[in-house]
Design an enzyme around this catalytic site. Structure first.
Site, PDB file in Angstrom:
ATOM      1  N   GLU A 109      55.396 114.254 -39.544  1.00 22.55           N
ATOM      2  CA  GLU A 109      56.655 113.508 -39.696  1.00 22.55           C
ATOM      3  C   GLU A 109      56.799 112.530 -38.533  1.00 22.55           C
ATOM      4  O   GLU A 109      57.344 112.901 -37.484  1.00 22.55           O
ATOM      5  CB  GLU A 109      57.850 114.455 -39.615  1.00 22.55           C
ATOM      6  CG  GLU A 109      57.855 115.566 -40.603  1.00 22.55           C
ATOM      7  CD  GLU A 109      59.280 116.044 -40.897  1.00 22.55           C
ATOM      8  OE1 GLU A 109      59.629 116.052 -42.058  1.00 22.55           O
ATOM      9  OE2 GLU A 109      60.018 116.375 -39.963  1.00 22.55           O
ATOM     10  N   HIS A 137      61.176 120.663 -35.364  1.00 15.92           N
ATOM     11  CA  HIS A 137      61.613 119.420 -35.994  1.00 15.92           C
ATOM     12  C   HIS A 137      61.992 118.441 -34.880  1.00 15.92           C
ATOM     13  O   HIS A 137      62.546 118.851 -33.858  1.00 15.92           O
ATOM     14  CB  HIS A 137      62.803 119.670 -36.921  1.00 15.92           C
ATOM     15  CG  HIS A 137      63.105 118.468 -37.750  1.00 15.92           C
ATOM     16  ND1 HIS A 137      63.818 117.401 -37.256  1.00 15.92           N
ATOM     17  CD2 HIS A 137      62.752 118.139 -39.011  1.00 15.92           C
ATOM     18  CE1 HIS A 137      63.888 116.462 -38.192  1.00 15.92           C
ATOM     19  NE2 HIS A 137      63.252 116.886 -39.269  1.00 15.92           N
TER      20      HIS A 137
HETATM   21  P1  13P Z   1      64.423 112.029 -44.205  1.00 13.52           P
HETATM   22  O1  13P Z   1      63.731 112.351 -45.533  1.00 13.52           O
HETATM   23  O2  13P Z   1      65.894 111.957 -44.329  1.00 13.52           O
HETATM   24  O3  13P Z   1      63.803 110.837 -43.568  1.00 13.52           O
HETATM   25  O4  13P Z   1      64.151 113.268 -43.238  1.00 13.52           O
HETATM   26  C1  13P Z   1      62.869 113.786 -43.140  1.00 13.52           C
HETATM   27  C2  13P Z   1      62.915 115.013 -42.335  1.00 13.52           C
HETATM   28  O5  13P Z   1      63.317 114.989 -41.178  1.00 13.52           O
HETATM   29  C3  13P Z   1      62.503 116.255 -42.977  1.00 13.52           C
HETATM   30  O6  13P Z   1      62.465 117.304 -42.071  1.00 13.52           O
END
Ligand code: 13P
Length: 228
Positions: free
Chosen positions: A153, A85
């Site tokens: 992401e 992450h």
């Molecule tokens: P948010 O949905 O708070 O932007 O976070 C996304 C995330 O980091 C999921 O791992």
């Protein structure tokens, strides 16, 4: 139907908050995978929730104070392991080689890895998304061909309320699928909410969403699940 993964990060900390969350979502418990703080995993598992761990150690076992092994996570009854992450890459200065080791250990312990990848804002503005995705996938997976999940992401979309356009996400997802085997499922993560889920849900080539803040709010999560 798209799969829903909820990364609770450090949003819900106390036993009371966890109990409220668990009670509130018991009708939906089979419809999503939840990644709580590790200390609360047991509570979710004993209440029949499908869980994942937010991070695992790159070490098998032994002197690694404060860490959690893939073996311990598996033994506790969890099924998924979030790996790389962007908050872990940054806060723990995680290296590419660590990420590869973690994926290997997750697979060896029958945990499904959920590998997070994505460009930062500067890279996005410089049109480097594909280059970053390719580099992160190659370094994390090398020749790993097993079943894994990749969550696209973009760092600039996490917790900012901003998202790429559907077209941009679609392009990134097909690029990820082209680079990997058919064993790989692709999620989108970054500011998914009950407000934008109708739009994001139109993206055809993603298999689900990885949700942060909105997933910590049972009412928002219920709406997201209903749409997705
Ligand atoms: P948010 O949905 O708070 O932007 O976070 C996304 C995330 O980091 C999921 O791992």
């Amino acid at each position: 139907m798209k799969k829903i993964f909820v990364n609770l990060k450090m949003y819900l900390n106390t036993k009371e908050e966890i109990t409220n969350y668990i009670n509130n979502l018991k009708e939906e418990k089979e419809k999503f995978v939840v990644f709580p703080e590790a200390i609360h995993l047991e509570k979710f598992i004993s209440n029949g929730y499908i869980t994942g761990i937010q991070n695992i150690s790159k070490n098998i076992c032994g002197p690694a104070t404060g860490e959690i092994s893939a073996k311990a996570a598996k033994s506790a009854g969890t099924k998924y392991a979030l790996i790389a992450h962007s908050e872990i890459r940054k806060n723990f200065n995680e290296k590419d080689e660590d990420i590869y080791q973690k994926i290997k250990l997750a697979l060896e312990n029958n945990l499904t890895p959920v590998l997070c990848i994505g460009e930062n804002y500067e890279e996005y503005m410089q049109n480097k998304t594909k280059e970053i995705i390719k580099n992160q996938i190659e370094k994390a997976l090398k020749n790993i061909k097993e079943k894994i999940i990749i969550s696209y992401e973009p760092v600039w979309a996490i917790g900012t309320g901003k998202t790429p356009t559907n077209e941009e996400i679609e392009k990134a997802a097909s690029y990820i699928k082209n680079l990997t085997t058919e064993n790989v499922k692709v999620l989108y993560g970054g500011s998914v909410s009950d407000k934008n889920i109708h739009t994001l849900n139109k993206i055809k080539n993603i298999d689900g969403f990885l949700i942060g803040a909105a997933g910590a709010n049972p009412n928002s999560l219920k709406k997201i699940i209903e749409v997705a």
